[in-house]
Enzyme design. Structure first.
Site, PDB file in Angstrom:
ATOM      1  N   TYR A 108      37.396  -8.412  27.276  1.00 33.34           N
ATOM      2  CA  TYR A 108      38.333  -7.935  26.244  1.00 33.34           C
ATOM      3  C   TYR A 108      39.407  -8.946  25.841  1.00 33.34           C
ATOM      4  CZ  TYR A 108      42.070  -4.751  24.489  1.00 33.34           C
ATOM      5  OH  TYR A 108      43.051  -4.139  23.766  1.00 33.34           O
ATOM      6  N   ASP A 151      31.175   1.733   9.223  1.00 35.69           N
ATOM      7  CA  ASP A 151      31.094   0.943  10.456  1.00 35.69           C
ATOM      8  C   ASP A 151      31.649  -0.438  10.151  1.00 35.69           C
ATOM      9  OD1 ASP A 151      30.521  -0.527  12.688  1.00 35.69           O
ATOM     10  OD2 ASP A 151      28.416   0.076  12.820  1.00 35.69           O
ATOM     11  N   ILE A 164      48.693   1.964  25.973  1.00 31.43           N
ATOM     12  CA  ILE A 164      48.987   3.117  25.106  1.00 31.43           C
ATOM     13  C   ILE A 164      48.178   4.296  25.636  1.00 31.43           C
ATOM     14  CG2 ILE A 164      49.130   3.950  22.718  1.00 31.43           C
ATOM     15  CD1 ILE A 164      48.323   1.055  21.840  1.00 31.43           C
ATOM     16  N   GLY A 218      40.036   1.881  11.450  1.00 32.15           N
ATOM     17  CA  GLY A 218      40.080   2.384  12.826  1.00 32.15           C
ATOM     18  C   GLY A 218      41.228   3.369  12.934  1.00 32.15           C
ATOM     19  N   LYS A 238      41.014 -10.497  21.947  1.00 32.53           N
ATOM     20  CA  LYS A 238      42.358 -10.314  21.405  1.00 32.53           C
ATOM     21  C   LYS A 238      43.032 -11.667  21.188  1.00 32.53           C
ATOM     22  CE  LYS A 238      42.400  -5.834  21.035  1.00 32.53           C
ATOM     23  NZ  LYS A 238      42.406  -5.220  19.686  1.00 32.53           N
ATOM     24  N   GLY A 255      43.836   7.829  18.228  1.00 33.14           N
ATOM     25  CA  GLY A 255      44.759   6.949  18.946  1.00 33.14           C
ATOM     26  C   GLY A 255      45.831   6.311  18.093  1.00 33.14           C
TER      27      GLY A 255
END
Ligand SMILES: NC(=O)C1=CN([C@@H]2O[C@H](COP(=O)(O)OP(=O)(O)OC[C@H]3O[C@@H](n4cnc5c(N)ncnc54)[C@H](OP(=O)(O)O)[C@@H]3O)[C@@H](O)[C@H]2O)C=CC1
Ligand SMILES: CCCCCCCCCCCCCCCC(=O)[C@@H](N)CO
Length: 277
Positions: free
Chosen positions: A172, A72, A209, A18, A176, A22
């Protein structure tokens, strides 16, 4: 008393899963600037190629290599095939893929698909590749048995949202918390493998962020969520560059639990309670 750097990446191979945008892209660039041989993984080719071009501008030492690969991370067969195809497993794996731009909202407002897609893009995308790399690490080659190899590193990216439950992050935050749970378990499991170089597990907990995904997420984010997390008027965040720098600083210090901002460190200590570390 000397400062021991627990994460000396110079001359070592690092995979950033990833890493084309960002936070992941910034981590990749800073790792290259430290002399690491970095490979970034992501799906879309244009941003991978652009990241490779940027990495080439940050090279530190002669012979250092940078690369990118379209993969992926939620495709388990593709992940296993890619990691198996490497001559050597990486010295460090940094898992960064994730986000919640498409799944932000109160539970009653989002679709059932948002629940599964968010878990897949955040948790599964880290767990598959972490498992594939771990399997290679714990099967040492004859070469590794004879040469002392430095500690290996497995780095996960959670979020402040894993520590404090903010309405709006219904899809979400649990993903996490799952990453944090996996990191906690792996930190113990790796202690079993004494015949191979030690494996160190780390988990970072960034707050807001300023990335493309964050601004996308802001468009659909409930006002209440913004109020609680402090992102009204798109305020309250840090740049990806700063978060990447502080994440690497945490790794240098050998931290398991990395908190780039002060508020998250307070939350962590509140959660940990008054017991000694
Ligand atoms: N932005 C924020 O405010 C915060 C973010 N975080 C966490 O930090 C991490 C990075 O966030 P951010 O930088 O904003 O994210 P970005 O969306 O900017 O970048 C995500 C990266 O992951 C890649 N990626 C996503 N899905 C996959 C997949 N299935 N397979 C391979 N690569 C994939 C993307 O490339 P591509 O799409 O081409 O595959 C891209 O390179 C995330 O885990 C996020 O949850 C934590 C706290 C705050
Ligand atoms: C003593 C300290 C008091 C603390 C008060 C509570 C503050 C709550 C802050 C929650 C911030 C959650 C950010 C998650 C960002 C994220 O992961 C997504 N934007 C990803 O895209």
């Amino acid at each position: 008393m000397g400062f021991t750097n627990h994460f000396d990446a110079r001359g070592k191979s690092v995979i950033v899963a990833g890493g084309s945008k960002g936070l992941g892209q910034e981590l990749a660039l800073q790792l290259v600037a430290r002399g690491a041989d970095v490979t970034v993984l992501a799906r879309s080719l244009p941003s991978l190629k652009e990241t490779k071009r940027l990495m080439e501008q940050h090279l530190l030492v002669p012979g250092q290599t940078v690369d990118c690969q379209s993969l992926d991370l939620t495709d388990k067969a593709a992940v296993v095939e890619y990691i198996s195809s490497l001559d050597e497993p990486p010295w460090a794996l940094v898992c960064v893929a994730g986000g919640t731009a498409e799944e932000i909202g109160f539970l009653a407002d989002i679709s059932p698909d948002a629940i599964s897609s968010c878990m897949t893009k955040n948790y599964v995308s880290s767990a598959y590749i972490a498992q594939a790399v771990l399997k290679r690490w714990v099967t040492p080659t004859s070469e590794q048995k004879s040469n002392r190899v430095d500690s290996r590193h497995l780095v996960f990216t959670a979020s402040t949202a894993a520590l404090v439950s903010v309405p709006g992050y219904a899809a979400y935050a649990p993903t996490k918390a799952a990453i944090r749970s996996l990191a906690d378990i792996l930190r113990q499991e790796v202690l079993m493998y004494q015949s191979v170089p030690p494996i160190k597990v780390h988990c970072s907990f960034p707050g807001t962020i300023y990335t493309e995904s964050f601004f996308q997420e802001q468009q659909a984010k409930p006002h209440l969520c913004k109020q609680i997390e402090g992102t009204l008027d798109d305020k309250g965040g840090m740049t990806a560059k700063e978060v990447a720098r502080l994440t690497l600083q945490g790794l240098d210090r050998g931290q398991f639990f990395i908190t780039p901002d002060f508020q998250t460190r307070l939350l962590l200590n509140n959660m940990r309670g008054p017991s000694p570390q």
